[in-house]
Structures are given as structure tokens and as C-alpha cells.
Design a protein around this motif. Sequence first.
Motif: not given
Length: 452
Positions: A440-446, A429-438
Motif C-alpha cells: 500500500k505504501y510502496g515500501i521496497t528493499h533490495p 499484526i499478521t505478516p499478511r497485514m504487514l505485506n498488504y501495508k508494505v
Amino acid sequence: MASVFVIEDDRRWRACLREALQPMHSVVFTSENTTGYDLLAREAHEAVIINLEAISSNGIERLKELRRVLPYTPLIVTSPLGATEFIVEAVKAGAVDFVPKPYSGTRIKLAVDKALENRSLRDEIDYLRRQQDIIYDFDGIIAASASMKHAMSTIRKLAHSDSVVLMTGETGTGKSILSGAIHFNSARRRKPFVKINCANIPEALLESELFGHEKGAFTSANKTRVGRLEQANGGSVFLDEIGELSLALQAKFLRVLEEKAFERLGGNQTIHSDIRIIAATNKNLDEQVTNGAFREDLYYRVNVLRVHLPPLRNRRECIEPLSYHLLGKICRTARKRIEGFLPEVIALFKDYHWPGNIRELSNTIERSVFLEENRVIHAENVFLPLPARRSDRTDSTLKELTLREKEMILDALEACHWTQKDAASMLGITPRMLNYKVKKYGITHPRWRKNR
């Protein structure tokens, strides 16, 4: 270790050759007589060294005879006759190298190594050509649905023509592969096949890519460059996404179709190139002509032999055989042994809309192969974007699929050390789509906070 056949009478030169070539190669010696030549014709050797000294009167004719018998074996000639005329004659007769006497062991070894390397490269090219013929074999193209069978029947007929072909259809429907099938099943199959994607090359560079340029044509043009149309002389050119050509380039390309002639950028010399054009587009060229975005005269020139490739969602009978075909191809590359899919996976594939068509199916299977640890692909290792799924699922099923998608994203991010760009590539998928899903699902990383 290669077998080198040597026709040499002199013991001193035999000793020199033996010392230079053994033990890296197997060296077979014989005298310069009819028996030696007959022996050479009966046995297989990777290279031949011939001393023409004793038979200089008929050595060239003997060399020609050997070239006819051994058309692919490199022939290296040695002789004290080092006149330019004699060397030229020997090369014309079929010698790949001429080593004048006296020579050193190093010189003869270099000649043999170079000849063997060139033979190896030629064999590799021949192998790749055979493999390419297999890849583009019509019988190897999967067409299980009525619509695809009709398209393939048309393409088989078009391959034997030399007219322009226009393939239409959505992105990922197989236009690139089928353009190769047209070329490699045509009378031009032994000539170059050049692919140009008009959508992937910036407009400022596309003209130079197509037509080439002369030295000094623009600021960074420090040398003359031969364009792709010139490189393809005698063969075929696949012009993908022809609808992306600017109006200025359309005018120049129209002349290519009409006259098979053009000038390099910055040049005034007319170049003629005998090429067949195979064009493709995912756009509606009729609408583009109406809107003034595509020249009407060019449209009539490319819309000669037209074939439409149906989207994958309209040929669902092809999905299962395509999936197994792609699985085998991907597993060979990935060096994994996966034998198939669970029935629910095939059902999932048949239920999906496939907006990216075969390309998306291939990417999906590739990701599954990367994640799967069993002999068959399980549903939990299949990632498909939720918005394109059918809407007649229950709430519990959608919730389960949402959890699975989040897990797939987390697995990819972890595998790529939380680099979103690499994870997006792995997921297809595109980086933009991944950023959207990140988000959407509230995925974070330090690590992401540190890089901001």
C-alpha cells in the motif's frame, strides 16, 4: 553462602565436614545434646547435618521432633548404622538424605548442595505461587465500567461453586486471566490449573493432548503420554475456544463432564480425574447448536454458570486505568521507566474501536514502550491500524495518521533488519497485514528481491 548447622561429637568428622563445606558455607558445630537441639530451634539455618550414632536408641524420635520444629529445613542424617530398615525409618522421620559412615568430603558436600538446591527450588515455587495469587487477585482486576463490574460480581460468586463455568466474549477480553481468578479463588487453588486452547492445537493432536495416549497408539507414539485432563486431577481445566472442538471430540468430552472419566488414546483402561471445567468461547454456541456444529447435550452441560465479558469498546471507562496498569507491567519487563501517557494518547485510545480488545491494547502499549525515549508515551509512538479508527476525522488528520503509520512500519522493518515476519510480530499484526501495508505504501528493499 549458606549456614549449615552440624550436630557431631567426633573431632575427626568435624574436621572432615569443615574441610568439605568451608569456605563455601558457614558451618556451625554443636554436640549431640539437648542444648544443641535447643540452639537449633532458636537460630535460622539453611541445612542441618545430624549424627545419630551416639543416640541411635532415640535418634529417630529426635529427628521427628526436629522436623516438626523445622518443617522446611533440609535434614541430612549421618550414621554408621546403614541397615535398610534404619535408612527407611530416617527418611520417614523427615531426613532428605542419609549418608552412612565412613563418608568422604565429596559425598557430604554433594548431599548438602543437593539439599540446598531443592530448598531453593521449593522457595522459588512458593514465591511463584504467592505471585500467582497476586496476579489472580480479584481486587487487582480492573472493572471501572458498569458492565464489567456486573461481570466481576458474577465471577466472584461462581468461584466458590464447583460447577462448570462458561465465559463468552470476543477474543482478547480477558477470559484466560479470569479463568485463573476463578481457580485461584476456589477451594481447588492449591491443585493444578491447566489451560488448553482448542484453537491452537491441530485436531489430529488435540485428542492426545486432552486424554493422553498409550505407547503404540499411533505411528509416532513411542511411549505412554499422560493427557492434560489427567494431569489436572484435583484442580481445574480451562478449555479455551471450546467451540472449536470437533463433533467426535465433543462426544468424548461430554463423558468427561458427566462421569469425569475417559480412556487414553489407544488404551482400554478407564481413568478417573476429579476436575472442574472452566470453558470459554468467542463464538455463538446457540447458533452453532442450531447449525449442527455443536452438540446440544454438551451445550447444556457447559452452559451451567455463564458469564459474558463485554468488549473493550463497550467499557471505555476501563481504557485509561487498564492502560496505566499494562504500562507498569510492560515497563517492569522491559526495564524502562515510563510514567504515563500524554492526554492526546489517552484520547486516541478512547477513540479507537479495539477489535482485539485488551490484548490489542497491551500490544499497542508494548510497541510504544519499545519506541518511546521520553518519560511519557507520545502520540507519534502509538501505532493503530487506520481502518478501525473512527470515520469522523478531517482529511488533514487522516493524512497525518497515514504518514505516522508508514514511519512506524519503516522503523519496525529497520529494527528487524527488514525481515517482515519479525517486524509484523513487533507491530502486533499478521505478516499478511504487514505485506498488504508494505504494498500500500510502496515500501521496497533490495534484500527482498534477492530472497525471491
